[in-house]
Design an enzyme around this catalytic site. Sequence first.
Site, short mmCIF file in Angstrom:
data_model
loop_
_atom_site.label_atom_id
_atom_site.label_comp_id
_atom_site.label_asym_id
_atom_site.label_seq_id
_atom_site.Cartn_x
_atom_site.Cartn_y
_atom_site.Cartn_z
N HIS A 36 0.84 -1.20 0.00
CA HIS A 36 0.00 0.00 0.00
C HIS A 36 0.87 1.25 0.00
O HIS A 36 1.25 1.75 1.06
CB HIS A 36 -0.89 0.00 1.24
CG HIS A 36 -1.79 -1.20 1.33
ND1 HIS A 36 -1.34 -2.43 1.74
CD2 HIS A 36 -3.11 -1.34 1.05
CE1 HIS A 36 -2.36 -3.29 1.71
NE2 HIS A 36 -3.43 -2.65 1.31
N HIS A 267 -4.04 3.21 -3.46
CA HIS A 267 -4.23 2.66 -2.11
C HIS A 267 -3.44 1.38 -1.88
O HIS A 267 -2.65 1.30 -0.94
CB HIS A 267 -5.71 2.40 -1.83
CG HIS A 267 -5.95 1.52 -0.64
ND1 HIS A 267 -6.10 2.00 0.63
CD2 HIS A 267 -6.00 0.15 -0.53
CE1 HIS A 267 -6.25 0.98 1.47
NE2 HIS A 267 -6.19 -0.15 0.79
N GLU A 414 -17.73 -3.73 24.50
CA GLU A 414 -16.93 -4.94 24.65
C GLU A 414 -15.70 -4.94 23.75
O GLU A 414 -14.59 -5.30 24.16
CB GLU A 414 -17.77 -6.19 24.38
CG GLU A 414 -18.91 -6.42 25.36
CD GLU A 414 -20.18 -5.64 25.01
OE1 GLU A 414 -20.19 -4.95 23.97
OE2 GLU A 414 -21.16 -5.72 25.78
N HIS A 476 -28.51 -15.15 25.07
CA HIS A 476 -27.46 -14.96 26.06
C HIS A 476 -26.72 -16.24 26.41
O HIS A 476 -25.77 -16.22 27.19
CB HIS A 476 -28.07 -14.36 27.35
CG HIS A 476 -28.38 -12.90 27.22
ND1 HIS A 476 -29.11 -12.39 26.18
CD2 HIS A 476 -28.03 -11.84 28.00
CE1 HIS A 476 -29.21 -11.07 26.33
NE2 HIS A 476 -28.55 -10.71 27.43
#
Length: 664
Positions: A36, A267, A414, A476
Amino acid sequence: MDAKSAPATHSIPHRDLANAIRALAMDAVEAAKSGHPGMPMGMADVATVLFQRHLKFDASQPSWPDRDRFVLSAGHGSMLIYSLLHLTGYPEMTLDEIKNFRQWGSKTAGHPEYGHAPGIETTTGPLGQGLANAVGMALAERILNARFGDDLVDHRTYAIAGDGCLMEGISHEAISLAGHLKLNKLIVLFDDNGISIDGAVSLSCSDDQLLRFQASGWSTARVDGHDPEAVSAAIEAAKKSDKPSLIACKTVIGYGAPGKAGSSSSHGSPLGKDEIAGAREKLGWSHAPFDIPAPIKAAWETIGKRGATEAAAWSKRLDANKQKAEFTRVISGELPANFAEVVGDLKTAIAKDAPKIATRISSQLVLDSLVPAMPELIGGSADLTGSNNTKAKVAKPVKPGDYGGNYIYYGIREHGMAAAMNGMALHGGIIPFGGTFLVFTDYCRPAIRLSALMKQRVVYVMTHDSIGLGEDGPTHQPIEHLAALRAIPGLLVFRPCDTMETAECWALALSNKDRPSVLALTRQALPLLRADAANANHCARGGYVIRPTQKERKVTLMATGSEVEIAVEAQKLLEEKGIGTAVVSMPSWELFEEQSAAYKQEVLGSGLRVAVEAAAGFGWERYIGPNGIFIGMKGFGASAPIADLYKNFGITPAAIVDAVTAKL
Ligand SMILES: Cc1ncc(C[n+]2csc(CCOP(=O)(O)OP(=O)(O)O)c2C)c(N)n1
Ligand SMILES: [Mg+2]
């Protein structure tokens, strides 16, 4: 160091310094036939200003604890950091490494990898992770500063992030946490080039990034990323801010490439011969590939030595500091001298009290012993403190502007929590642990994977580890999570069966300096199955016979966590029927795999092998073989009281007995 203008240590113009980066990036990508070039060419000016005028570092001492941290969150632009490390004279980053970019055995991997060469502070490439690592590093710096004072800990964290990093969801978690905690020594340089792989960023994103950061409590600025004075002034202002800072640097991707600058075509692929020739001409860089003229290299090496005086002064301060021994211990990651004693005392107390409690509460008991003995243990939870039992009695919260605590309220973030913990572990001086429900390891998974890839001691306290959590139901209840975690190379997955094993697994998680751990802990209470307080850590072997048979062994029941109790009950029933049955507790497959073939055979036995785990069976074939039995989950769980769930999903002593007798 804080001068706004370039130091007069040499007479090489900024443009030549920056062009050296651009040339190395073009040439290395061309030689590798992949990579890149666009990002390093676009950000060369910004990076030059940062390294020449602001970053506190000494290339000859890459692990100086009080160095500023530099994170290349946009890891695809790896040639930017490799060029900087080479030019400034970091050990190991030789010109040959640059020439061997992306080749087998080189230190210059496609994306920067922690541990490959000094100066690479973290592994980046999965976009956004580096930004969140940087938040963790900046937080670690503040926490250690509160403990050890300005004399020993007083540095900044800089991150370069691109459009991609800022589009990723984790960026929101990270910047929101950093803004809340007022991590004002964090400075993010945004490569605001308006281009990503598919083309213009406007194809997919209309965010006002400055407003977004401002809304999260950051200072923001926008500068021309090709104007060194403007960039430097913005960094200077950011250093004085009482908030974390974002500097949006307007840049041109592939700067200097005549046909590809400003376009996504620069890129992620080599520019090609003609384009490189054109760029050399446009940039005024007439030197051959990989040729950095000596005066330019010398100027860069002078930059690499800028921090030497400060580093020497710091060493003197360390020598004179009362806390030198403790600082050195925590930075090196050594456990305290009384670690074994603390764990031993705890195990003795557990044997005596024989608690019947959930292993998440066992974990809290362990923390109540360890946290007072280990100030480097920094806990937290993603808004489930009371459920994860991660807050030791003595723990005090880390607050915005007051970092003297040892407990972080990560909020419902999280992924950000996990990546910040990686950053804290990488920073050094801290052993981070953090909790959520086991099912939400999926929300942390990209960062857990990087903990493992980077060999970082991060402890994931994951509670509510099966259908045993009951009424909250299948959303859950983890099913495939244990298998998915066990599939991550280098990660220790522990599922202890009682309080004794929980203490042992915690001790193992902390003693394994080079590995992350997941502790899978129950919501429901479990009896103490092991009352032997002997100092031997049975869990260290990963699996062991917890209940032998006095008869000839016909059956081995292997189980983890809450299902060991069920296996022990099934053993009684089978033995009553005259079927010799041993029970194996297997808290960690990974550690068991490291044992000798003879030990493994002895533990697993040669009779019928039965695995019992309230989770997907994926992987247990390894131990039960083609003729074995798996008792566990075949699909998702359900919302109901725990007893009904175990009964209806057929994970009971009676179901085990039925399956075994049908097979024998
Ligand atoms: C999580 C993640 N998703 C996708 C990718 C693949 N990828 C690498 S770079 C990139 C585009 C990034 O755009 P930007 O940050 O603007 O970089 P620039 O093109 O400006 O160098 C993508 C999608 C990745 N590395 N990580
Ligand atoms: Mg971009």
